[in-house]
Scaffold this motif. Sequence first.
Motif, PDB file in Angstrom:
ATOM      1  N   HIS A 105     -21.784 -24.555  -2.580  1.00  0.00           N
ATOM      2  CA  HIS A 105     -20.402 -25.020  -2.721  1.00  0.00           C
ATOM      3  C   HIS A 105     -19.612 -24.075  -3.628  1.00  0.00           C
ATOM      4  N   VAL A 134     -12.601 -23.783   7.206  1.00  0.00           N
ATOM      5  CA  VAL A 134     -11.660 -24.224   6.172  1.00  0.00           C
ATOM      6  C   VAL A 134     -10.259 -24.163   6.774  1.00  0.00           C
ATOM      7  N   THR A 202      -5.822 -30.462  -6.428  1.00  0.00           N
ATOM      8  CA  THR A 202      -7.163 -30.613  -5.872  1.00  0.00           C
ATOM      9  C   THR A 202      -7.174 -29.925  -4.519  1.00  0.00           C
ATOM     10  N   PHE A 203      -8.153 -29.051  -4.299  1.00  0.00           N
ATOM     11  CA  PHE A 203      -8.206 -28.278  -3.064  1.00  0.00           C
ATOM     12  C   PHE A 203      -9.262 -28.841  -2.114  1.00  0.00           C
ATOM     13  N   LYS A 204      -8.815 -29.324  -0.969  1.00  0.00           N
ATOM     14  CA  LYS A 204      -9.711 -29.864   0.051  1.00  0.00           C
ATOM     15  C   LYS A 204      -9.720 -28.937   1.258  1.00  0.00           C
ATOM     16  N   TYR A 205     -10.911 -28.779   1.851  1.00  0.00           N
ATOM     17  CA  TYR A 205     -11.086 -27.953   3.048  1.00  0.00           C
ATOM     18  C   TYR A 205     -10.446 -26.572   2.852  1.00  0.00           C
ATOM     19  N   SER A 206     -10.729 -25.988   1.696  1.00  0.00           N
ATOM     20  CA  SER A 206     -10.138 -24.701   1.335  1.00  0.00           C
ATOM     21  C   SER A 206     -11.211 -23.743   0.840  1.00  0.00           C
ATOM     22  N   ARG A 227     -10.941 -28.314  -9.902  1.00  0.00           N
ATOM     23  CA  ARG A 227      -9.987 -28.445  -8.789  1.00  0.00           C
ATOM     24  C   ARG A 227     -10.723 -28.632  -7.469  1.00  0.00           C
ATOM     25  N   GLY A 229     -12.511 -29.771  -4.205  1.00  0.00           N
ATOM     26  CA  GLY A 229     -12.385 -30.978  -3.408  1.00  0.00           C
ATOM     27  C   GLY A 229     -13.267 -30.945  -2.167  1.00  0.00           C
ATOM     28  N   GLU A 230     -13.220 -31.984  -1.398  1.00  0.00           N
ATOM     29  CA  GLU A 230     -14.061 -32.158  -0.211  1.00  0.00           C
ATOM     30  C   GLU A 230     -13.881 -31.017   0.786  1.00  0.00           C
ATOM     31  N   GLY A 231     -15.010 -30.542   1.322  1.00  0.00           N
ATOM     32  CA  GLY A 231     -14.974 -29.530   2.366  1.00  0.00           C
ATOM     33  C   GLY A 231     -14.581 -28.141   1.905  1.00  0.00           C
ATOM     34  N   SER A 232     -14.613 -27.911   0.601  1.00  0.00           N
ATOM     35  CA  SER A 232     -14.161 -26.618   0.083  1.00  0.00           C
ATOM     36  C   SER A 232     -15.316 -25.730  -0.359  1.00  0.00           C
TER      37      SER A 232
END
Length: 295
Positions: A105, A134, A202-206, A227, A229-232
Amino acid sequence: MERALTRTEIVIPKEVAIYKEDILKNLESLEEIDNVKIKLEDNKVVIYGEPESVKRVEAFLLDQISVSKKGETFQSHRVFVFDKKIVRILTPGQKRYVEEIEKNHIVLAKGPAGTGKSFLAIAVGLNMLKNNLVQKMILTRPVVEAGEKLGFLPGDIQQKVDPYIRPLYDFLEELLGFEKLTKYVEKNIIEVAPLAYMRGRTFKYSFILLDEAQNTTPMQMKMFLTRFGEGSKMVVTGDITQTDLDIGKTSGLNHAWEVLKGIKGIGFVELTEKDVVRHDIVKEIIKAYERWETK
């Protein structure tokens, strides 16, 4: 109006013929390049298609042949194909670096200048973006007043911080080209900004890259890492020998390296002068400074 096409033939020299299958295996990874066809005819490779695409494949193939001519141990190198450039992973250290990014991750990476820390991370991120793994890329650097006070520099705040983040735009433009990069930035698919702009988000899927992390403080590093987030996926890079922090201040990169060890999903990679892929003189410069620092 029909598009202009070109055809190029490259003869595989007899002295590297034993590597022919390996060279062609590497060329298979280039088949995703639009508007180009590659085929083998006896002892030569025929490349046909749009001039720019043909030129990129030709340069890659000639580089492969050059490596073999030097008598170096030939290996099938993984490549990333982009609009303007083909990126080849060149050293065992770089290979491990990319693998750690893909399986974790968060990855923290240290290493001297020229080892490809930032460039390869951006290549991996763009590849993930291209394959819809992403939805966005965020690239950031801390703004450190290295000998100059921002308040005394001319221009507005964007003009003042632009020199700090400009190298990240340069990497992106080298891979994507100006037009595609501009389109991604306008659509907010790619964002390049100073580290201070990350607070409260918050950074998701990034895919998020913190570059020049040796210039962060422990508090800035904590702010950045939280920061996530999910999928990042996060990558933190830096060269601890080139910090611009005040003498006596602890680098956030060194601090995180010690604090985060043992956490599942966080990888650590340390590149060395063996992974330097710039001019050979860069390796010698790094070695000279290392000798001087150990006196």
